[in-house]
Design a protein around this motif. Structure first.
Motif, PDB file in Angstrom:
ATOM      1  N   PRO A 401       0.704  -1.217   0.136  1.00 24.52           N
ATOM      2  CA  PRO A 401      -0.196  -0.079   0.279  1.00 24.52           C
ATOM      3  C   PRO A 401       0.881   1.312  -0.163  1.00 24.52           C
ATOM      4  O   PRO A 401       0.340   2.256  -0.368  1.00 24.52           O
ATOM      5  N   ALA A 402       2.228   1.155   0.235  1.00 24.49           N
ATOM      6  CA  ALA A 402       2.701   2.288   0.073  1.00 24.49           C
ATOM      7  C   ALA A 402       3.665   2.226  -1.309  1.00 24.49           C
ATOM      8  O   ALA A 402       4.285   3.368  -1.555  1.00 24.49           O
ATOM      9  N   GLY A 403       3.198   1.165  -2.101  1.00 27.60           N
ATOM     10  CA  GLY A 403       3.996   1.597  -3.544  1.00 27.60           C
ATOM     11  C   GLY A 403       3.261   2.219  -4.041  1.00 27.60           C
ATOM     12  O   GLY A 403       2.074   2.945  -3.571  1.00 27.60           O
ATOM     13  N   SER A 404       4.074   2.684  -5.175  1.00 25.86           N
ATOM     14  CA  SER A 404       3.301   3.405  -6.482  1.00 25.86           C
ATOM     15  C   SER A 404       2.153   2.707  -6.884  1.00 25.86           C
ATOM     16  O   SER A 404       1.932   1.588  -6.958  1.00 25.86           O
ATOM     17  N   THR A 405       1.227   3.737  -7.692  1.00 25.49           N
ATOM     18  CA  THR A 405      -0.467   3.417  -7.722  1.00 25.49           C
ATOM     19  C   THR A 405      -0.007   2.489  -8.835  1.00 25.49           C
ATOM     20  O   THR A 405      -0.559   1.694  -9.395  1.00 25.49           O
ATOM     21  N   ARG A 406       0.882   3.204  -9.781  1.00 22.85           N
ATOM     22  CA  ARG A 406       1.120   2.477 -11.026  1.00 22.85           C
ATOM     23  C   ARG A 406       1.053   1.073 -10.549  1.00 22.85           C
ATOM     24  O   ARG A 406       1.309  -0.283 -11.625  1.00 22.85           O
ATOM     25  N   SER A 407       2.565   1.193 -10.069  1.00 23.74           N
ATOM     26  CA  SER A 407       2.837  -1.288  -9.671  1.00 23.74           C
ATOM     27  C   SER A 407       1.543  -1.756  -8.780  1.00 23.74           C
ATOM     28  O   SER A 407       1.740  -2.437  -9.368  1.00 23.74           O
ATOM     29  N   ALA A 408       0.860  -1.095  -8.058  1.00 23.40           N
ATOM     30  CA  ALA A 408      -0.371  -1.840  -7.765  1.00 23.40           C
ATOM     31  C   ALA A 408      -1.389  -2.119  -8.676  1.00 23.40           C
ATOM     32  O   ALA A 408      -2.374  -3.380  -8.630  1.00 23.40           O
ATOM     33  N   GLY A 427      -9.489  -0.419   3.086  1.00 20.90           N
ATOM     34  CA  GLY A 427     -10.103   1.095   4.609  1.00 20.90           C
ATOM     35  C   GLY A 427      -8.845   1.173   4.915  1.00 20.90           C
ATOM     36  O   GLY A 427      -8.716   2.747   5.049  1.00 20.90           O
ATOM     37  N   GLU A 428      -7.070   0.848   4.141  1.00 18.60           N
ATOM     38  CA  GLU A 428      -6.517   1.312   4.662  1.00 18.60           C
ATOM     39  C   GLU A 428      -4.974   1.790   3.578  1.00 18.60           C
ATOM     40  O   GLU A 428      -4.494   2.151   3.325  1.00 18.60           O
ATOM     41  N   LEU A 429      -5.910   1.257   2.126  1.00 14.92           N
ATOM     42  CA  LEU A 429      -5.311   1.732   0.836  1.00 14.92           C
ATOM     43  C   LEU A 429      -5.428   3.775   0.901  1.00 14.92           C
ATOM     44  O   LEU A 429      -5.761   3.942   1.228  1.00 14.92           O
ATOM     45  N   PRO A 430      -3.891   4.295   0.468  1.00 15.99           N
ATOM     46  CA  PRO A 430      -4.338   5.590   0.105  1.00 15.99           C
ATOM     47  C   PRO A 430      -5.633   5.713  -1.061  1.00 15.99           C
ATOM     48  O   PRO A 430      -5.828   4.642  -1.860  1.00 15.99           O
ATOM     49  N   GLN A 431      -5.960   7.197  -0.719  1.00 21.78           N
ATOM     50  CA  GLN A 431      -6.709   6.923  -1.735  1.00 21.78           C
ATOM     51  C   GLN A 431      -6.879   7.030  -3.143  1.00 21.78           C
ATOM     52  O   GLN A 431      -7.403   6.459  -4.675  1.00 21.78           O
ATOM     53  N   ALA A 432      -5.244   6.864  -3.662  1.00 23.23           N
ATOM     54  CA  ALA A 432      -5.275   6.901  -5.229  1.00 23.23           C
ATOM     55  C   ALA A 432      -5.421   5.373  -5.567  1.00 23.23           C
ATOM     56  O   ALA A 432      -5.866   4.991  -6.418  1.00 23.23           O
ATOM     57  N   HIS A 433      -4.623   4.447  -4.395  1.00 25.27           N
ATOM     58  CA  HIS A 433      -5.215   3.145  -4.933  1.00 25.27           C
ATOM     59  C   HIS A 433      -6.445   2.614  -4.799  1.00 25.27           C
ATOM     60  O   HIS A 433      -7.102   2.317  -6.107  1.00 25.27           O
ATOM     61  N   VAL A 517      -7.209   7.231 -32.032  1.00 25.64           N
ATOM     62  CA  VAL A 517      -7.068   7.263 -30.834  1.00 25.64           C
ATOM     63  C   VAL A 517      -8.174   7.839 -29.641  1.00 25.64           C
ATOM     64  O   VAL A 517      -8.265   9.247 -29.832  1.00 25.64           O
ATOM     65  N   ARG A 518      -9.232   7.437 -29.052  1.00 28.30           N
ATOM     66  CA  ARG A 518      -9.977   7.860 -28.221  1.00 28.30           C
ATOM     67  C   ARG A 518     -10.491   8.093 -27.118  1.00 28.30           C
ATOM     68  O   ARG A 518     -10.571   9.671 -26.814  1.00 28.30           O
ATOM     69  N   ARG A 519      -9.173   7.242 -26.197  1.00 29.64           N
ATOM     70  CA  ARG A 519      -9.109   7.688 -25.225  1.00 29.64           C
ATOM     71  C   ARG A 519      -7.450   7.048 -24.634  1.00 29.64           C
ATOM     72  O   ARG A 519      -7.304   5.652 -24.928  1.00 29.64           O
ATOM     73  N   VAL A 520      -7.473   8.054 -23.630  1.00 31.82           N
ATOM     74  CA  VAL A 520      -6.296   7.282 -23.016  1.00 31.82           C
ATOM     75  C   VAL A 520      -6.383   7.822 -21.530  1.00 31.82           C
ATOM     76  O   VAL A 520      -6.622   8.744 -21.196  1.00 31.82           O
ATOM     77  N   HIS A 521      -6.175   6.736 -20.528  1.00 28.03           N
ATOM     78  CA  HIS A 521      -5.976   6.418 -18.820  1.00 28.03           C
ATOM     79  C   HIS A 521      -5.152   6.701 -18.205  1.00 28.03           C
ATOM     80  O   HIS A 521      -3.941   5.537 -19.453  1.00 28.03           O
ATOM     81  N   ASP A 522      -4.504   7.258 -17.446  1.00 30.01           N
ATOM     82  CA  ASP A 522      -3.777   6.401 -16.661  1.00 30.01           C
ATOM     83  C   ASP A 522      -3.965   5.453 -15.739  1.00 30.01           C
ATOM     84  O   ASP A 522      -4.960   4.820 -15.858  1.00 30.01           O
ATOM     85  N   ALA A 523      -2.982   5.064 -14.935  1.00 26.89           N
ATOM     86  CA  ALA A 523      -3.410   4.267 -14.022  1.00 26.89           C
ATOM     87  C   ALA A 523      -4.707   3.825 -13.130  1.00 26.89           C
ATOM     88  O   ALA A 523      -5.300   2.711 -11.955  1.00 26.89           O
ATOM     89  N   GLU A 524      -4.588   5.622 -13.004  1.00 26.79           N
ATOM     90  CA  GLU A 524      -6.207   5.463 -11.858  1.00 26.79           C
ATOM     91  C   GLU A 524      -7.200   5.749 -12.265  1.00 26.79           C
ATOM     92  O   GLU A 524      -8.012   5.598 -11.704  1.00 26.79           O
TER      93      GLU A 524
END
Length: 556
Positions: A401-408, A427-433, A517-524
């Motif tokens: 949970p302390a790692g990057s969102t991309r890694s998760a 419940g213990e994950l950061p909001q980004a995750h 290319v219609r849409r591109v999204h990042d990990a979040e």
């Protein structure tokens, strides 16, 4: 047993499909061609020998291969399979990925010894199946040469193996195992269930630890299968509350295990003479009618008394310790249990007991691989190559949970072509995750018709499936996890490309008129402006964030 297959008693061979040859000892085999697939019928006890010239062979896949996917020598290739361990099936393939020899037993029940590999003396690849005596002929099918392992194995599926899959087996799952281990209790599990439902899960599995003496990661206390009242004072009420949140509910149980601390140990220990491969427990002998009745009664009692929608049945492969007859006994046991529980019961089976023909299981999960996205991808694809009658599930997902969102996010991408099981403490994950999980579960639900019901093409097994494609009609999903050229076929109207690499770009090769290319999204899930709105025919670059995705549409 001789060191190599060349030292065995010679037997005359017969030509079969393509360049495959067959020998059967004793010489009592018949065969017929059905819809391009050759079915071989052998006598009650037999040794079936298949061989093919080495040619351009580079790898051999079979359900029990794990990481060994090369063409080993015939003195090294050995597998013992039965109904609850692997399957008598396999595929030899060449450097283009095309199949050279693809086979699958149509009867998965008996304990079969499979010897395979390169014969140094004859310069061939051989597969020898040793089938025990049984009441009816043994049947095995061979597929004609196909452009890929996946295509060859699809040809070997049989409609009678397929069973309707309940909707509850086809929705994202929240599992307590990696998040809680054995430290489960009704209040924190219900809190997680509520969050899981909000993020898009449709089922919950209460794993090990709910039962009396369910502590310490050992199994010396299993056997009574009563709830720990300090953790679950009203298990039935707890189950009902979680179901009221819109989640299906499954309870973990290992019905063949018996620990010396269990109250029932003295009464049942004569039925469990062998120690299991599980720490602290013995294994009940399923060949005994009283054991089969005990297991069926136990599972029915759990569903009746506590009201779950199904069960996670663990450690069924321990039955193989009893050798000959264990496969037939487990078939009888599971058939009876399926009749008692009914077709809507959700039942999770785990590798290695996920072969076609296994009664009851409709959630076919990859073996444990905590935080290993590569293993999850490989194992779910391996199951899918032979799966019929069940939804393929990834192993439960955990990450730092302390790692990057991309890694998760890579953990979810690793199991994208199967049903994901989330096992982090939400419940213990950061909001980004949390945003990441919600985004990918929403995308997974949108893409489910392709991911679960589409035609899967993962490439060569020895390359560990770096570019996996699932297609249905004029749409496809492509998951990329290594720096490879990604083919984009112009026959598709819509392509979803998932970037599971650490790079922010993918090299693509476009056939046809190109794509918009219609849409591109990042990990979040945040939508970002694409660097280019068109990808023309030929080689090109598609900029997609690491652990992100792009949606492409074909140009008219």
């Amino acid at each position: 047993m001789s060191v190599t297959t060349a030292g065995l008693v010679p037997a005359p061979t017969e030509p079969l499909l393509d360049s495959v040859r067959l020998a059967v000892l004793p010489e009592s085999a018949t065969w017929e061609l059905r819809d391009g697939v050759l079915e071989i019928h052998c006598a009650e006890a037999a040794e079936i020998r298949l061989s093919v010239p080495l040619g351009d062979a580079v790898g051999f896949w079979h359900p029990d291969a794990w990481w060994n996917r090369t063409i080993v020598a015939d003195w090294a290739g050995l597998a013992h399979v039965s109904l609850v361990r692997g399957a008598a099936a396999g595929c030899l393939y060449d450097s283009s990925g095309a199949s050279m020899l693809a086979f699958a037993a149509l009867d998965p029940v008996p304990e079969v010894t499979m010897r395979y590999g390169v014969s140094e003396e004859s310069k061939t690849f051989v597969v020898h199946l040793h089938v025990p005596a049984r009441r009816s002929p043994y049947r095995i099918a061979l597929a004609p040469q196909a452009p890929s392992v996946a295509a060859a194995m699809r040809a070997l599926r049989r409609a009678p193996e397929e069973r309707p899959v309940p909707e509850g087996a086809r929705v994202p799952v929240y599992s307590t195992w990696y998040g809680f281990s054995q430290d489960v209790a009704h209040e924190p599990v219900e809190a997680e269930a509520r969050l899981a439902a909000e993020l898009g899960c449709g089922a919950l599995i209460l794993d090990d630890g709910w039962q009396e003496l369910g502590n310490g990661r050992g199994y010396a206390g299993v056997g009574d299968w009563r709830p720990d009242l300090a953790k679950f004072p009203d298990l039935a009420g707890h189950v009902a509350r979680v179901q009221g949140m819109g989640l299906k509910y499954l309870i973990w149980v290992a019905p063949l295990l018996l620990g010396p601390q269990a109250e029932c140990f003295e009464a049942l220990s004569p039925l469990a003479p062998l120690p299991s491969g599980v720490p602290g427990a013995r294994v009940l002998d399923p060949r005994l009618p009283e054991v089969r009745r005990h297991v069926v009664d136990l599972c029915v009692r759990l569903v009746r008394d506590y009201g779950p929608d199904g069960l996670k049945l663990d450690f069924l492969d321990q039955a193989t310790l009893y050798g000959d007859g264990a496969g037939a006994a487990m078939h009888d046991l599971l058939t009876e249990l399926a009749a008692e529980l009914g077709p809507e019961a959700l039942i999770e089976f785990r590798q290695p007991y996920v072969a076609p023909g296994t009664p009851l299981g409709n959630m076919l999960r990859a073996d444990d691989c905590p935080a290993d996205a590569v293993a999850n991808r490989v194992r779910t694809v391996d199951i899918a190559l032979r799966a019929a009658g069940g939804a393929v599930h990834g192993d439960m997902l955990m990450w730092d949970p302390a790692g990057s969102t991309r890694s998760a996010a890579r953990q979810l991408i690793g199991t994208l072509h199967a049903v994901p099981q989330i096992s982090a403490r939400i419940g213990e994950l950061p909001q980004a995750h949390r945003r990441m999980v919600a985004f990918w579960l929403e995308r997974w639900r949108e893409l489910r018709p392709l991911l679960l019901d589409g035609e899967l093409e993962p490439g060569r097994p020895d390359e560990l499936y770096p570019v996996v494609r699932a297609e249905r009609g004029d749409e496809c999903v492509i998951t990329v996890t290594a720096d490879r050229v990604v083919p984009l076929d112009g026959r598709f109207r819509k392509i979803t490309v998932v970037n599971g690499t650490a790079s922010g770009r993918l090299v693509v090769e476009v056939a046809g008129e190109g794509f918009a290319v219609r849409r591109v999204h990042d990990a979040e899930g945040s939508r970002i402006d694409p660097s280019a709105t068109q990808i023309p025919a030929g080689l090109g670059i598609l900029n997609v964030p690491a652990s992100g995705m792009a949606v492409l549409e074909g140009n008219p």
